[in-house]
Design an enzyme around this catalytic site. Sequence first.
Site, mmCIF file in Angstrom:
data_model
loop_
_atom_site.group_PDB
_atom_site.id
_atom_site.type_symbol
_atom_site.label_atom_id
_atom_site.label_comp_id
_atom_site.label_asym_id
_atom_site.label_seq_id
_atom_site.Cartn_x
_atom_site.Cartn_y
_atom_site.Cartn_z
ATOM 1 N N SER A 143 -60.601 18.733 26.972
ATOM 2 C CA SER A 143 -60.488 17.986 28.231
ATOM 3 C C SER A 143 -60.142 16.531 27.931
ATOM 4 O O SER A 143 -60.428 16.040 26.839
ATOM 5 C CB SER A 143 -61.815 18.033 28.988
ATOM 6 N N TYR A 157 -70.891 17.539 27.962
ATOM 7 C CA TYR A 157 -69.550 18.123 28.116
ATOM 8 C C TYR A 157 -68.524 17.343 27.300
ATOM 9 O O TYR A 157 -67.708 17.921 26.580
ATOM 10 C CB TYR A 157 -69.194 18.097 29.607
#
Length: 252
Positions: A143, A157
């Site tokens: 990401s 995350y």
Amino acid sequence: MFALTKKVAIVTGASSGIGRATAVLFAKQGAKVVVAARRQAELDALVAEIADQGCNATALAGDVRDEAYAKALVELATREYGGLDIAFNNAGSTGEMGPVSELSLEAFRDTLDINLTSGFLGAKYQVPAMIERGGGSLIFTSSFVGHTVGMPGMVAYAAAKAGLIGLTQVLAAQYGAQGVRVNALLPGGTDTPAATFKTPEEWAFVEGLHALKRVAKPEEIAQSALYLASDASSFTTGAALLADGGVSINRT
Ligand SMILES: NC(=O)c1ccc[n+]([C@@H]2O[C@H](COP(=O)([O-])OP(=O)(O)OC[C@H]3O[C@@H](n4cnc5c(N)ncnc54)[C@H](OP(=O)(O)O)[C@@H]3O)[C@@H](O)[C@H]2O)c1
């Protein structure tokens, strides 16, 4: 260039969002696809949809935190379709979010397990299978969060997704000589059930972060996964490929 004729692929996180769109696209491009996620009914519906298009897929439900599942997916690809050429290690989740002082160790570890350890477990069994075939393409869904953007509240995350880029670089360096390419794909905001933006206000905020002033459809990210899976990217390895609508460079 983008054809996947005679290729065998594993796609994790295939029950929904980016993984589902990618499994459909890989199959359309000629690959035989092993689809993976926990929800059996969603996987069965996907396999039926792919079969309706005259293409090939088979499902195995399980949890990507489980090493036995990573092994079983490669065994299934080999038993059913004769080997493994492509692995899209895409299953993931934002996990628990919030201030670092309020995040439990258990929640932090679980987010790492789902997003990062799953990639290690996948590679552990996928790499030898690909070497046996004379090469292949591994892709990890990372990401922009944790790479180009520090997004408040996403400690676990971001750490996991950044970790996938390190994993990608080492595997690419180590197995390039044996024909295995390894890349990370970094989507921008994408309209999937996992998206953390829900209200119209959050939606407008997230769209505005992107230079393109919108978020992606899962099918657009699937096209980037196809690029990395196919011979179109034959000289690309160890890359962190942003397909992020310009969220990394936008400042307006
Ligand atoms: N959407 C975005 O804005 C965005 C942006 C950048 C990166 N990403 C990344 O893109 C990837 C795909 O996300 P998405 O947006 O397509 O979300 P999604 O629609 O929620 O899909 C997530 C997939 O991962 C699977 N999954 C989650 N935990 C799992 C587990 N423990 N074991 C097996 N499968 C598991 C889910 O299946 P089951 O629930 O059936 O197990 C589902 O198929 C993720 O790695 C995510 O972090 C998303």
